[in-house]
Design an enzyme around this catalytic site. Structure first.
Site, PDB file in Angstrom:
ATOM      1  N   GLU A 249      10.990  -7.048 -10.161  1.00  0.00           N
ATOM      2  CA  GLU A 249      10.531  -7.536  -8.865  1.00  0.00           C
ATOM      3  C   GLU A 249       9.605  -6.469  -8.314  1.00  0.00           C
ATOM      4  O   GLU A 249      10.025  -5.355  -8.008  1.00  0.00           O
ATOM      5  CB  GLU A 249      11.671  -7.808  -7.884  1.00  0.00           C
ATOM      6  N   CYS A 283       8.638  -5.168   0.114  1.00  0.00           N
ATOM      7  CA  CYS A 283       7.656  -5.919  -0.666  1.00  0.00           C
ATOM      8  C   CYS A 283       7.428  -7.327  -0.133  1.00  0.00           C
ATOM      9  O   CYS A 283       6.347  -7.900  -0.322  1.00  0.00           O
ATOM     10  CB  CYS A 283       8.067  -5.964  -2.129  1.00  0.00           C
TER      11      CYS A 283
END
Length: 477
Positions: A249, A283
């Site tokens: 990720e 993020c």
């Protein structure tokens, strides 16, 4: 809190005589404690311990209900409230309330995967009369888990819980910036009497040495990494030699699309939190506001006021709405980006440092050139771009204009439009009239350079499981 964060290998705490290093509070640069740096040899030792624990079958081959009970135990995966200054820096801004990033946020994840551990099922198919194929789901092996610094407890458990549920053993590398909070989590795990020694191992980082050793190790079968896209590419390159499975990720540049019929007050509330969570060092944080021309001026005024109202200060102060950056080096990096934003775009709200600590107030800047590095690259801080669009097609084109595809949000009262946009935007998660709503049951992950695979939800188990085909003809010896 003062203390020494050590390595945890094969059920034992280790320091191996290395000189401890300080771990400091970025809010005031005061020492919180010390940690022992690791090395490649310790990473290999941890991998050997994890491989031995996997091969003996006590954990991997045990029934899922046994692993579930261990994960749900009071001293298993962290469920206890641990208060200390080590939690103070990652505060989240929210509308009208304050929320701490605490270990109990990891609790739903551990309980969720403890439940899934009891429900890992295979299947059967009769290929021809008397010929049966069994499809068995079993643990992939040793999992290497590389944890980022921005949410060190939640993001550890997000990978560790499905790995344990699947029957994997693990080697963990915490970020060099957050060894003390990681040591608290490891202490919880070390106190779990039903967890065999060697199932979970942890080695503190020393630059990039430990991470590189884990990626290259032939004893580790799976790497689960959360972090930057640049580091993710290096991990893929390093893992190629052993052809290990990689779950990533990575970075994001989440667009928030605000249409002319949106509830602007709601959008401001949700996006103040959505853009400033963990001081924007997240993020999936809202990094780009894409606003319809007809409401651009109104939304800019409201959003600027909302960002200005956030009080930046130490996380231990209840009146703070946003805490410090991770360190002063990142503060200096972001200050340079703010100056670049002033040169390339229109400064709507210029952020700056406080007198002390690694703090930075929010920045909002307008920009028209979607090709600018300020739009294309992940800035990872409380700096948000403001862009406009004229119609739905332009909104989609701008939302999809970067290499990232981790998350996005759409604000509109038109349900049909919301569904069209959610399908057209290439992102792993699209929130409607919300941002940063994350659940243990709902998969997260990215398109494009935002990563490979999924975490959370049932698919979060997939990286840690193999499918074995067993063919049999009953009655044939």
């Amino acid at each position: 809190m003062t203390g020494l964060a050590q390595h945890y290998i094969a059920g034992l705490w280790r320091d191996d005589g290395a000189r401890p290093r300080p771990s400091v509070n970025p809010a005031d640069d005061t020492p919180l404690g010390r940690y022992v740096p690791g090395n490649a040899a310790l990473a290999d030792e941890a991998a050997t311990a994890a491989r031995a624990a996997f091969d003996d079958g006590l954990w991997a081959a045990s029934p899922g209900c046994g692993r579930s009970c261990c994960m749900n135990s009071r001293t298993g995966l962290p469920r206890r409230r641990m208060t200390s200054r080590i939690w103070s820096w990652p505060r989240m801004a929210s509308s009208g309330r304050r929320r701490w990033v605490k270990p109990w946020l990891a609790s739903p994840r551990s309980r969720y995967y403890a439940g899934l551990a009891r429900n890992i099922r295979g299947s059967m198919q009769e290929m021809a009369p008397g010929q049966i194929s069994l499809f068995h789901r079993e643990a992939a092996g040793v999992a290497g888990i590389i944890v980022p610094w921005n949410a060190p407890v939640t993001l550890l458990v997000r990978s560790l819980a499905p790995a344990l549920a699947a029957g994997c053993t693990a080697v963990i590398k915490p970020a060099a910036q957050t060894p003390l909070v990681h040591a608290r989590v490891m202490q919880c795990l070390a106190e779990c009497p039903s967890l065999p020694a060697g199932v979970i191992n942890s080695v503190n980082e020393n630059g990039i040495e430990v991470g590189q050793a884990m990626v290259a190790s032939p004893l580790i079968d799976v790497i689960s990494f959360t972090g930057s896209s640049r580091t993710g590419r290096k991990i893929m390159e390093g893992a190629a030699a052993t052809l290990k499975r990689v779950g990533l990720e990575l970075g994001g540049k989440a667009p928030s699309v605000i249409f002319e019929d949106a509830d602007l007050d709601l959008a401001v509330r949700r996006l103040t939190h959505g853009s400033l969570a963990i001081a924007g060092q997240m993020c999936a944080a809202a990094a780009r506001f894409l606003v319809h021309d007809s409401v651009a001026a109104d939304f800019a005024e409201r959003m600027t006021a909302g960002l200005k109202a956030v009080r930046v200060g130490p996380g231990a102060d209840p009146s703070s709405g946003m805490g410090a950056l991770i360190d002063t080096a990142n503060q200096a990096r972001l200050m340079r980006l703010i100056e670049q934003a002033g040169d390339e775009g229109r400064m709507m709200l210029k952020g700056g440092p406080l007198e002390t600590g690694a703090f930075l107030t929010p920045t909002l800047f307008g920009i028209d050139d979607v090709r600018s590095p300020l739009v294309q690259e992940e800035l990872f801080g409380p700096i948000i771009s403001f862009e406009t669009f004229g119609d739905e097609a332009e909104a989609v084109a701008k939302a999809n204009a970067t290499v990232y595809g981790l998350a996005a949000s759409v604000f509109t009262r038109d349900h049909a439009r919301a569904m069209r946009m959610s399908r057209a935007i290439r992102a792993g998660t699209v929130w409607i009239n919300a941002h940063l709503r994350l659940f243990a049951e709902a998969e997260t992950g990215g398109y494009g350079q935002s990563g490979l695979g999924r975490l959370h939800g049932p698919e979060g188990l997939h990286d840690f499981l193999e499918t074995k085909h067993i063919f049999m003809e009953p009655g044939v010896a």
